[in-house]
Enzyme design. Structure first.
Site, PDB file in Angstrom:
ATOM      1  N   SER A 123       0.706  -1.191  -0.004  1.00 45.36           N
ATOM      2  CA  SER A 123       0.049   0.054  -0.005  1.00 45.36           C
ATOM      3  C   SER A 123       0.916   1.285  -0.007  1.00 45.36           C
ATOM      4  CB  SER A 123      -0.892  -0.040   1.310  1.00 45.36           C
ATOM      5  OG  SER A 123      -1.445   1.250   1.573  1.00 45.36           O
ATOM      6  N   TYR A 148      -2.567   0.288   9.997  1.00 46.43           N
ATOM      7  CA  TYR A 148      -2.522  -0.365   8.451  1.00 46.43           C
ATOM      8  C   TYR A 148      -1.464  -0.279   7.905  1.00 46.43           C
ATOM      9  CZ  TYR A 148      -3.815  -1.065   3.777  1.00 46.43           C
ATOM     10  OH  TYR A 148      -3.848  -1.547   2.708  1.00 46.43           O
ATOM     11  N   LYS A 152       1.791  -3.186   6.812  1.00 42.45           N
ATOM     12  CA  LYS A 152       1.959  -3.402   5.565  1.00 42.45           C
ATOM     13  C   LYS A 152       3.537  -3.274   5.214  1.00 42.45           C
ATOM     14  CE  LYS A 152      -1.712  -4.609   3.286  1.00 42.45           C
ATOM     15  NZ  LYS A 152      -1.956  -5.805   2.601  1.00 42.45           N
TER      16      LYS A 152
END
Length: 359
Positions: A123, A148, A152
């Site tokens: 991402s 998040y 990643k």
């Protein structure tokens, strides 16, 4: 045979369809936490043949070992994971467990099975609040603004370390920007099991009457109109990038990083205005304070993917919105008419689906 983890999800299903279209055999591993088996039927209908399916979780090592023993897997595309920024702020341990723990377990099982070709769905959040726009692959990582993004980045670091320790690994890190849209047939798209955390699926649910208003988080950013700016990329373009990346990795070694985005940023209000213009439906807005973990702006420099993969986003923002609305209209007409308010009635939804299909 290619293993696609999370292959019934929004992005994973499009990747599976892309692989099938190129004559590959595919096995899907998915725990269906944010998808359903209906994706399998849609994939089979659009792809002309079925992918194999295993209900399971990438954190389950015994199940992974059995999967690699049962199928002649040569490469893995790892799409499984949790993806909502706001939710990650509220539930960080869940995100680290799934996105980091699951990736580690998967890599362990791959190594034990002698499979060393891996594409990871990463991402643009790994870049954090980058001071430089557009963002290319040389921009610094390490300061994501939410769990998040950290999850990643941590998974990326695991894979980078593996490739440094063992030359058999060939790893592609695909840093997505903001995937939206749906298959242009209107047959395959995003159907969140929970309240959507991203702009477009929430906008679609407001447009179709499932929700009252679109909440816009922050209108005081230093952007063109005060709302957040993102690089939106059509999910079908994104899926094509996976196939090209897989070809580039075959027979190679080490880690390759590619941004997958259009190179164009749009604000929230610009997306809303484009949706109204393209799809003919207005949505009411309510402005809210900034949301924890969000950045003001983020868009890609995709030149490396163009040069090295021959990949370039071909579909416009209008294409993305039109395809997404066609998919939402299909859902409305087939599954959820009782939920819709007079803003767009079931009859209007069906009519819109028919008109869009002719575009």
């Amino acid at each position: 045979m290619i293993l696609v983890t999370g292959g019934t999800g929004y992005i994973g299903a499009q990747v599976v369809l892309q692989l099938l279209g190129h004559g590959q055999t595919v096995v899907i591993l998915d725990n269906l936490c944010n998808s359903s088996r209906t994706s399998l039927e849609r994939i089979a209908r659009l792809g002309g043949r079925r992918a194999r399916f295993v209900l399971g979780d990438v954190r389950n090592r015994a199940q992974l070992d059995a999967l690699f023993a049962d199928f002649p897997i040569t490469a893995v595309i790892h799409c499984a994971g949790l993806k909502a920024v706001g939710e990650s702020v509220r539930e960080p341990l869940r995100y680290y467990d799934s996105n980091v723990g699951g990736s580690i377990t998967l890599c362990q099982a791959m190594a034990a099975a002698g499979v060393f070709t891996l594409i990871f769905s990463s991402s643009a959040t790994v870049y954090g609040d980058s001071p430089r726009m557009p963002i290319d692959e040389r921009c610094a990582t390490g300061l994501p603004t939410n769990p998040y993004g950290f999850s990643k980045l941590m998974a990326e670091n695991v894979m980078t370390s593996l490739a440094a320790s063992d030359a058999r690994w060939s790893v592609g890190l695909l840093r997505y920007f903001n995937p939206i849209g749906a298959h242009d047939s209107g047959e395959l798209g995003e159907a969140p099991a929970q309240i959507p955390n991203n702009l477009l699926p929430y906008l679609l649910q407001v447009a179709s009457g499932q929700r009252d208003v679109l909440h816009v988080y922050g209108n005081d950013y230093a952007t063109v109109d005060g709302t957040g700016v993102r690089d939106y990329v059509h999910v079908m373009d994104l899926a094509e990038g996976h196939w090209l990346a897989l070809q580039a990795l075959m027979g190679g070694s080490g880690v390759q990083v590619w941004n997958l985005g259009t190179g164009q940023g749009y604000s929230v209000l610009q997306v809303v205005d484009a949706f109204t213009r393209t799809c003919g439906v207005s949505v009411p807005l309510v402005f809210e304070p900034r949301r924890a973990g969000d950045v003001a702006q983020c868009w890609a420099d995709p030149d490396k993917a163009r040069r090295e993969l021959g990949w370039q986003a071909r579909r416009t923002l209008d294409d993305m919105l039109r395809d997404a609305w066609r998919w939402e209209c299909r859902l409305a007409a087939q599954h959820r008419p009782i939920l819709y308010t007079p803003r767009i009635t079931p009859v209007a939804v069906a009519q819109a689906a028919s008109e869009l299909a002719a575009v």
